[in-house]
Design a protein around this motif. Sequence first.
Motif, PDB file in Angstrom:
ATOM      1  N   MET A   1       4.593  -3.297  -5.244  1.00 32.98           N
ATOM      2  CA  MET A   1       3.155  -3.048  -5.304  1.00 32.98           C
ATOM      3  C   MET A   1       2.570  -2.928  -3.900  1.00 32.98           C
ATOM      4  O   MET A   1       1.744  -2.058  -3.620  1.00 32.98           O
ATOM      5  CB  MET A   1       2.475  -4.172  -6.091  1.00 32.98           C
ATOM      6  N   TYR A   2       3.023  -3.785  -2.999  1.00 35.61           N
ATOM      7  CA  TYR A   2       2.548  -3.754  -1.614  1.00 35.61           C
ATOM      8  C   TYR A   2       2.874  -2.411  -0.950  1.00 35.61           C
ATOM      9  O   TYR A   2       2.060  -1.843  -0.226  1.00 35.61           O
ATOM     10  CB  TYR A   2       3.194  -4.906  -0.841  1.00 35.61           C
ATOM     11  N   ARG A   3       4.062  -1.901  -1.230  1.00 36.01           N
ATOM     12  CA  ARG A   3       4.501  -0.661  -0.586  1.00 36.01           C
ATOM     13  C   ARG A   3       3.903   0.599  -1.235  1.00 36.01           C
ATOM     14  O   ARG A   3       3.715   1.606  -0.562  1.00 36.01           O
ATOM     15  CB  ARG A   3       6.032  -0.545  -0.659  1.00 36.01           C
ATOM     16  N   ASN A   4       3.631   0.553  -2.537  1.00 36.02           N
ATOM     17  CA  ASN A   4       3.360   1.780  -3.276  1.00 36.02           C
ATOM     18  C   ASN A   4       1.965   1.929  -3.859  1.00 36.02           C
ATOM     19  O   ASN A   4       1.555   3.053  -4.137  1.00 36.02           O
ATOM     20  CB  ASN A   4       4.371   1.917  -4.425  1.00 36.02           C
ATOM     21  N   MET A   5       1.251   0.853  -4.066  1.00 35.94           N
ATOM     22  CA  MET A   5      -0.023   0.971  -4.768  1.00 35.94           C
ATOM     23  C   MET A   5      -1.207   1.071  -3.815  1.00 35.94           C
ATOM     24  O   MET A   5      -1.180   0.548  -2.695  1.00 35.94           O
ATOM     25  CB  MET A   5      -0.213  -0.207  -5.726  1.00 35.94           C
ATOM     26  N   ASP A   6      -2.238   1.745  -4.288  1.00 40.89           N
ATOM     27  CA  ASP A   6      -3.475   1.900  -3.535  1.00 40.89           C
ATOM     28  C   ASP A   6      -4.514   0.955  -4.146  1.00 40.89           C
ATOM     29  O   ASP A   6      -4.904   1.118  -5.306  1.00 40.89           O
ATOM     30  CB  ASP A   6      -3.949   3.354  -3.631  1.00 40.89           C
ATOM     31  N   PHE A   7      -4.942  -0.033  -3.376  1.00 44.62           N
ATOM     32  CA  PHE A   7      -5.882  -1.029  -3.872  1.00 44.62           C
ATOM     33  C   PHE A   7      -7.320  -0.783  -3.389  1.00 44.62           C
ATOM     34  O   PHE A   7      -8.159  -1.674  -3.456  1.00 44.62           O
ATOM     35  CB  PHE A   7      -5.429  -2.429  -3.439  1.00 44.62           C
ATOM     36  N   SER A   8      -7.591   0.428  -2.905  1.00 45.53           N
ATOM     37  CA  SER A   8      -8.914   0.715  -2.343  1.00 45.53           C
ATOM     38  C   SER A   8     -10.031   0.451  -3.345  1.00 45.53           C
ATOM     39  O   SER A   8     -11.049  -0.159  -3.010  1.00 45.53           O
ATOM     40  CB  SER A   8      -8.982   2.171  -1.874  1.00 45.53           C
ATOM     41  N   ASN A   9      -9.865   0.928  -4.573  1.00 49.03           N
ATOM     42  CA  ASN A   9     -10.922   0.718  -5.573  1.00 49.03           C
ATOM     43  C   ASN A   9     -10.420  -0.036  -6.801  1.00 49.03           C
ATOM     44  O   ASN A   9     -11.032  -0.020  -7.848  1.00 49.03           O
ATOM     45  CB  ASN A   9     -11.535   2.054  -6.009  1.00 49.03           C
ATOM     46  N   HIS A  10      -9.270  -0.693  -6.623  1.00 49.91           N
ATOM     47  CA  HIS A  10      -8.692  -1.452  -7.734  1.00 49.91           C
ATOM     48  C   HIS A  10      -7.946  -2.657  -7.179  1.00 49.91           C
ATOM     49  O   HIS A  10      -6.853  -2.525  -6.632  1.00 49.91           O
ATOM     50  CB  HIS A  10      -7.727  -0.550  -8.531  1.00 49.91           C
ATOM     51  N   HIS A  11      -8.560  -3.839  -7.255  1.00 49.33           N
ATOM     52  CA  HIS A  11      -7.923  -5.064  -6.787  1.00 49.33           C
ATOM     53  C   HIS A  11      -7.105  -5.660  -7.933  1.00 49.33           C
ATOM     54  O   HIS A  11      -7.497  -5.562  -9.102  1.00 49.33           O
ATOM     55  CB  HIS A  11      -8.964  -6.072  -6.306  1.00 49.33           C
ATOM     56  N   VAL A  12      -5.981  -6.286  -7.587  1.00 53.37           N
ATOM     57  CA  VAL A  12      -5.082  -6.822  -8.609  1.00 53.37           C
ATOM     58  C   VAL A  12      -4.720  -8.275  -8.284  1.00 53.37           C
ATOM     59  O   VAL A  12      -4.434  -8.616  -7.134  1.00 53.37           O
ATOM     60  CB  VAL A  12      -3.781  -5.989  -8.701  1.00 53.37           C
ATOM     61  N   MET A  13      -4.750  -9.090  -9.307  1.00 52.33           N
ATOM     62  CA  MET A  13      -4.205 -10.444  -9.227  1.00 52.33           C
ATOM     63  C   MET A  13      -2.989 -10.505 -10.132  1.00 52.33           C
ATOM     64  O   MET A  13      -3.078 -10.214 -11.324  1.00 52.33           O
ATOM     65  CB  MET A  13      -5.231 -11.491  -9.675  1.00 52.33           C
TER      66      MET A  13
ATOM     67  N   ALA B   1       0.572   5.378  -5.796  1.00 54.71           N
ATOM     68  CA  ALA B   1       1.393   5.513  -4.595  1.00 54.71           C
ATOM     69  C   ALA B   1       1.118   6.830  -3.888  1.00 54.71           C
ATOM     70  O   ALA B   1       1.026   6.896  -2.669  1.00 54.71           O
ATOM     71  CB  ALA B   1       2.871   5.411  -4.985  1.00 54.71           C
ATOM     72  N   LYS B   2       0.965   7.902  -4.667  1.00 52.18           N
ATOM     73  CA  LYS B   2       0.690   9.210  -4.061  1.00 52.18           C
ATOM     74  C   LYS B   2      -0.661   9.213  -3.369  1.00 52.18           C
ATOM     75  O   LYS B   2      -0.827   9.750  -2.287  1.00 52.18           O
ATOM     76  CB  LYS B   2       0.733  10.279  -5.145  1.00 52.18           C
ATOM     77  N   ASN B   3      -1.636   8.594  -3.987  1.00 53.06           N
ATOM     78  CA  ASN B   3      -2.960   8.529  -3.365  1.00 53.06           C
ATOM     79  C   ASN B   3      -2.903   7.790  -2.043  1.00 53.06           C
ATOM     80  O   ASN B   3      -3.548   8.143  -1.073  1.00 53.06           O
ATOM     81  CB  ASN B   3      -3.943   7.831  -4.304  1.00 53.06           C
ATOM     82  N   LEU B   4      -2.095   6.724  -1.999  1.00 52.92           N
ATOM     83  CA  LEU B   4      -2.002   5.930  -0.785  1.00 52.92           C
ATOM     84  C   LEU B   4      -1.385   6.734   0.353  1.00 52.92           C
ATOM     85  O   LEU B   4      -1.851   6.693   1.483  1.00 52.92           O
ATOM     86  CB  LEU B   4      -1.162   4.670  -1.062  1.00 52.92           C
ATOM     87  N   SER B   5      -0.337   7.506   0.030  1.00 51.89           N
ATOM     88  CA  SER B   5       0.308   8.279   1.096  1.00 51.89           C
ATOM     89  C   SER B   5      -0.644   9.343   1.644  1.00 51.89           C
ATOM     90  O   SER B   5      -0.629   9.657   2.823  1.00 51.89           O
ATOM     91  CB  SER B   5       1.587   8.933   0.562  1.00 51.89           C
ATOM     92  N   THR B   6      -1.491   9.887   0.780  1.00 52.89           N
ATOM     93  CA  THR B   6      -2.478  10.864   1.237  1.00 52.89           C
ATOM     94  C   THR B   6      -3.510  10.192   2.128  1.00 52.89           C
ATOM     95  O   THR B   6      -3.922  10.724   3.149  1.00 52.89           O
ATOM     96  CB  THR B   6      -3.177  11.506   0.022  1.00 52.89           C
ATOM     97  N   GLN B   7      -3.877   8.965   1.740  1.00 52.65           N
ATOM     98  CA  GLN B   7      -4.931   8.268   2.476  1.00 52.65           C
ATOM     99  C   GLN B   7      -4.511   7.924   3.901  1.00 52.65           C
ATOM    100  O   GLN B   7      -5.336   7.809   4.789  1.00 52.65           O
ATOM    101  CB  GLN B   7      -5.282   6.977   1.731  1.00 52.65           C
ATOM    102  N   LYS B   8      -3.196   7.776   4.103  1.00 52.13           N
ATOM    103  CA  LYS B   8      -2.716   7.414   5.428  1.00 52.13           C
ATOM    104  C   LYS B   8      -3.074   8.483   6.458  1.00 52.13           C
ATOM    105  O   LYS B   8      -3.166   8.193   7.635  1.00 52.13           O
ATOM    106  CB  LYS B   8      -1.198   7.211   5.399  1.00 52.13           C
ATOM    107  N   LYS B   9      -3.274   9.722   6.004  1.00 49.61           N
ATOM    108  CA  LYS B   9      -3.531  10.822   6.929  1.00 49.61           C
ATOM    109  C   LYS B   9      -5.015  10.951   7.261  1.00 49.61           C
ATOM    110  O   LYS B   9      -5.383  11.745   8.105  1.00 49.61           O
ATOM    111  CB  LYS B   9      -3.027  12.125   6.309  1.00 49.61           C
TER     112      LYS B   9
END
Length: 420
Positions: free
Chosen positions: A74-86, A33-41
């Motif tokens: 998961m939609y709101r908090n996880m970063d799926f850039s290099n990790h896809h989840v089913m 989640a932290k990585n995702l918030s950083t990526q938004k910038k």
Amino acid sequence: MAQTMMRKMAVSGACVFIGLTRRSSSRALVAGAKNLSTQKKEPRVLPAEGEVTKSVFMSQSTDIYSNLALEDWMYRNMDFSNHHVMMVWRNDPCVVVGKHQNPWMEANVPLLAEREIALARRSSGGGTVYHDRGNLNITFFTPRERYNRKYNLELVKRALFRSFNIKSIINEREDLLVRDKYKVSGTAAKLGRLTAYHHCTLLVNANKADLSKALAKREHGIQTNATASTRSPVANLGDLNNQVTVEGLQTAVGYEYLRTPALQLDDGGEDQIAKQRGFQFVNPTDQWFPGLAEIRNELQSWDWCFGKTPIFTVSRAFPVPLELLAPSRSYGATQELIINMTVDKGLIDDVTLSIPPGLVASGFHGEAEVVTQLRGKRFTAEALAALQQALLTRHHRPERKLDDTEQFVAKCFDQVVNTV
């Protein structure tokens, strides 16, 4: 076959089954989640396909609100850039409507209440579905740029054929059909700025009789612009191959997902599986996913399940029994009580009664009191209770019982708000 292969690979170490602990899972997911918030910038630069790993999350809950909350978390908090989840999950009996649908049109709401079958509204679009333990639900999480519904459905299609010799096709609505016409899977999606998910349900051995009753269409007089479901004949995969179970299908689809690269529908076999993060048991609770309980409470609330319904009107006409009409008069046409309502956010916004001359002549009046009492009430039995109270108090005699005419009016309202 899929189960046998999985056991072999688990023994050989090619595929790792991981039971996440509460501590490790929470830390890992919050870090995402932290990585995702950083990526938004910063501008998005997604990794190459070879740098993307995959996991299969297996929910340990059968509660529809908890599983939908896990999806949203998961939609709101996880970063799926290099990790896809089913994510694979199943539910106790419930009906799930799309985000923009009208549950009173899509489901037999009184029956659900009577049988204590949960009604839920998901955050994605699409039509209404019935779930029970005979369904397997699958959610594919990716970055928005790599959302690919056809890729996901092809994986499921390949798993059905590889493991159970079941042939299926993907139609223009992106449903999965067997024998060219029977639907075994419906599909919906949610696309955000950074993240997307696509989910579908697979009928394995669902109770089709309960499905039919729960989703029964009836004459209810509702007019709305809400999204309507498209009805289709359905089949269970177990009807085609009695070896199919929910557990076996979960393994088969998970195995197919892990042996396939992130972007291309190539079969990477055991070598590809060895690169992945494997199967992981997850428990959708606040201890594992901080803040999930709040999401679950919102998804379970009446304001979300029913209050998010787009504005609609309902109009019903009820022939008045002859014994309720004034006997001293003759009528040239059928005497009908007509009820019109506008319902906004699940609350009655406006209501009008068209009272026929025969009822007026027999002594029924008091429309103003009835209308005043109903405005702002939920379009449920709450409205009926308010109507009965208005009828009882209009003569300032709250202890008296409804007379025959008033009981008829109350019965008509009951049929409107219960849409039966």
